[in-house]
Enzyme design. Structure first.
Site: not given
Ligand code: FAD
Ligand code: AMP
Length: 487
Positions: A462, A287-288, A338, A195, A66, A330, A198-199
């Site tokens: 408004h 970004a799949v 998040a 892909g 962001k 996740d 979203v990402i």
């Molecule tokens: P994570 O944030 O992945 O955190 C897990 C943590 O656990 C990490 O620090 C990891 O190192 C740690 N961990 C893992 N295994 C172990 C272990 N065995 N021992 C100790 N520590 C461990 N979501 C949104 O809602 N809005 C957005 O705008 C958004 N933008 C995104 C943009 C990008 C580029 C990406 C990649 C993701 C985005 N997301 C967004 C998704 C969001 O980041 C995740 O949904 C969120 O971080 C998940 O939270 P979590 O706490 O489940 O896991």
């Molecule tokens: P998301 O799960 O929202 O991050 O989106 C990932 C996107 O990547 C989805 O729309 C998938 O259809 C696409 N995707 C996955 N594998 C491939 C691939 N091999 N080539 C092109 N697009 C892909």
């Protein structure tokens, strides 16, 4: 594995949380607020070699993306749109290192903020990699040394990682995942994105705005199939106009690093129908999708059930197959967002403390921070049709909004779907300016079980973008003021 005897347990807790992402750190803070003795174990290490709580979201996800989306949007505005407002800049220059530094500073301030919040709440932060053993003992490995802790309850919040595919192995800082794409040190001339999720769309937008030619290859035939079809179509038109080249039905076959005039590039082969196509890129962003981090987080002596896609199996209370072991965020089913993980963290903490808690999984908003922003909550029109639901629809385009016109940002629309008989709002879909903020009004309305008429009876300031929501609610009953009536 360290020997597990009561003598070598280094600490005992009411709750141990594995992972300090938005699911884990929120769970830990809420547990502590409820008087539970809590530890939170995390293994994220930043580029300075320091522990950096906040998980994917703060380190390489929501926040840095962001930050770059905001900076790149301002760059594009200054380059292309300021003159429409009568603001003339002689030249607009990009200082990419400064933009990246700003992003890094935001990340480091926020991650340090999480560390102090954990401390202020008396959560014991433990750096290292955790593994759940039997009887809710947890082994933590740091610098090859193991320590054992024990808890009454364990919450697994280990998050997710980018999926890597054999057709595009990450390599040479040319083929990168989303983390790599947040840290390019110069603007690539030509960027490929695999892909159109979203990402992929967010990162593709960042680099297009900063000057790259961007081609997005998407295997599926439908664009953003999880969003309402009308909103996806509207967004697809807007992206095309911006020059974001999204190619559907484009299945990646392979990649090869090649040298062109002394510099390394990546040649991508993909298939559209039966036709093989090729493109050469300076950078390729894979970004799949993301996969749950469920493979090393528990020992085989703990019989945790995973589902067919390796998510830790949980019920609606985030209880796993083992007593007093929960999993959130996740690493479990549901949207990888998040705020979904954080709400699960709060719910589980409250359940552990003996309180009533639940989540309304039907009302988790989704947002894509492109331009236009895309946001929705509840059911799409295609879902309602498939379910045979009797519904009404009201729409209002931002082109008819005075505030959107004044802002010079009139792309997109608000669409409200409500039940044909009860009028209860079933879904709200927005593409357009500030959709990420506007959607909260829809979530509140739906949480309160509002009808479209309730929204229609509400007074909106408004001129505001929110008036588009009001007008869409009026349009459900074909009485929008600033639109001609339907025939
Ligand atoms: P994570 O944030 O992945 O955190 C897990 C943590 O656990 C990490 O620090 C990891 O190192 C740690 N961990 C893992 N295994 C172990 C272990 N065995 N021992 C100790 N520590 C461990 N979501 C949104 O809602 N809005 C957005 O705008 C958004 N933008 C995104 C943009 C990008 C580029 C990406 C990649 C993701 C985005 N997301 C967004 C998704 C969001 O980041 C995740 O949904 C969120 O971080 C998940 O939270 P979590 O706490 O489940 O896991
Ligand atoms: P998301 O799960 O929202 O991050 O989106 C990932 C996107 O990547 C989805 O729309 C998938 O259809 C696409 N995707 C996955 N594998 C491939 C691939 N091999 N080539 C092109 N697009 C892909």
């Amino acid at each position: 594995m360290a020997l597990k005897t009561e003598q070598n347990v280094a600490g005992t807790y009411d709750v141990i949380v594995i992972g300090a992402g938005p699911a884990g750190y929120v769970a830990a803070i809420r547990c502590a607020q409820l008087g539970l003795k809590t530890a939170c174990i995390d293994n994220w290490i930043n580029e300075k070699g320091k522990a950096s709580p906040g998980g994917t979201c703060l380190n390489v996800g929501c926040i840095p993306s962001k930050a770059l989306l905001q900076s790149s949007e301002m760059f594009e505005q200054a380059s292309k749109k300021f003159k429409l407002h009568g603001i003339v800049l002689n030249s607009v220059e990009l200082d990419l290192p400064a933009m990246m530094q700003r992003k890094n500073k935001i990340v480091s301030e926020l991650t340090r903020g999480i560390a102090s919040l954990l401390k202020a709440n008396k959560v014991q932060s433990i750096a290292g990699t955790a593994r759940l053993l039997a009887d809710r003992h947890v082994e933590v490995t740091k610098d090859q040394a193991q320590t054992i802790y024990a808890a009454q309850n364990v919450i697994i919040a280990s998050g997710s990682s980018s999926i890597e595919i054999p057709a595009a192995p990450l390599t040479d800082n040319i083929v990168v995942d989303s983390s790599g794409a947040l840290a390019f040190d110069s603007v690539p001339q030509k960027v490929g994105v695999i892909g159109a999720g979203v990402i992929g769309l967010e990162l593709g937008s960042v680099w297009r705005r900063l000057g790259s030619e961007v081609i997005v290859l998407e295997a599926q035939g439908a664009f953003l199939p999880m969003a309402d079809e009308e909103i996806s179509a509207d967004a697809a038109r807007a992206f095309k106009k911006q020059g974001l080249d999204i190619r559907l039905n484009a299945r990646l076959l392979g990649t090869e690093i090649i040298a062109v005039a002394g510099s390394k590039k990546v040649q991508v082969t993909y298939q559209v129908g039966s036709q093989d196509c090729q493109e050469t890129f300076d950078k390729l962003i894979v970004a799949v999708g993301r996969k749950p981090n469920s493979d090393h987080v528990f020992d085989e002596e703990v019989d945790l059930v995973l589902d067919e896609r390796c998510f830790i199996h949980v019920n609606e209370k985030c209880e796993t197959s083992q007593p007093a072991v929960y999993a959130i965020g996740d690493v479990v089913r549901g949207p990888m967002l998040a705020h979904k993980g954080s709400e699960e963290g709060v719910m589980v903490a409250e359940l552990i403390a003996g309180q009533f808690a639940e989540i309304n999984y039907d009302l988790i908003p989704s947002v894509i921070y492109t331009h236009p922003e895309i946001a929705w909550v509840g059911k799409t029109e295609q879902q309602l049709k498939a379910a045979g639901e009797n519904y009404k629809s009201g729409k209002f385009p931002f082109a008819a909004s005075g505030r959107a016109k004044a802002q010079g940002d009139t792309t997109g629309l608000v669409k409200i779907l409500s039940h044909a008989e009860t009028d209860r709002v079933l879904g709200v879909h927005i593409s357009g300016p500030q959709a990420s903020e506007l959607i909260a009004q829809a979530v509140i309305a739906m949480q309160m079980q509002a009808s479209a008429e309730d929204l229609a009876l509400t007074v909106f300031a408004h001129p505001s973008l929110s008036e588009a929501l009001h007008e869409a609610a009026l349009a459900v009953d074909n009485r929008a003021i600033h639109l001609p009536p339907d025939k």
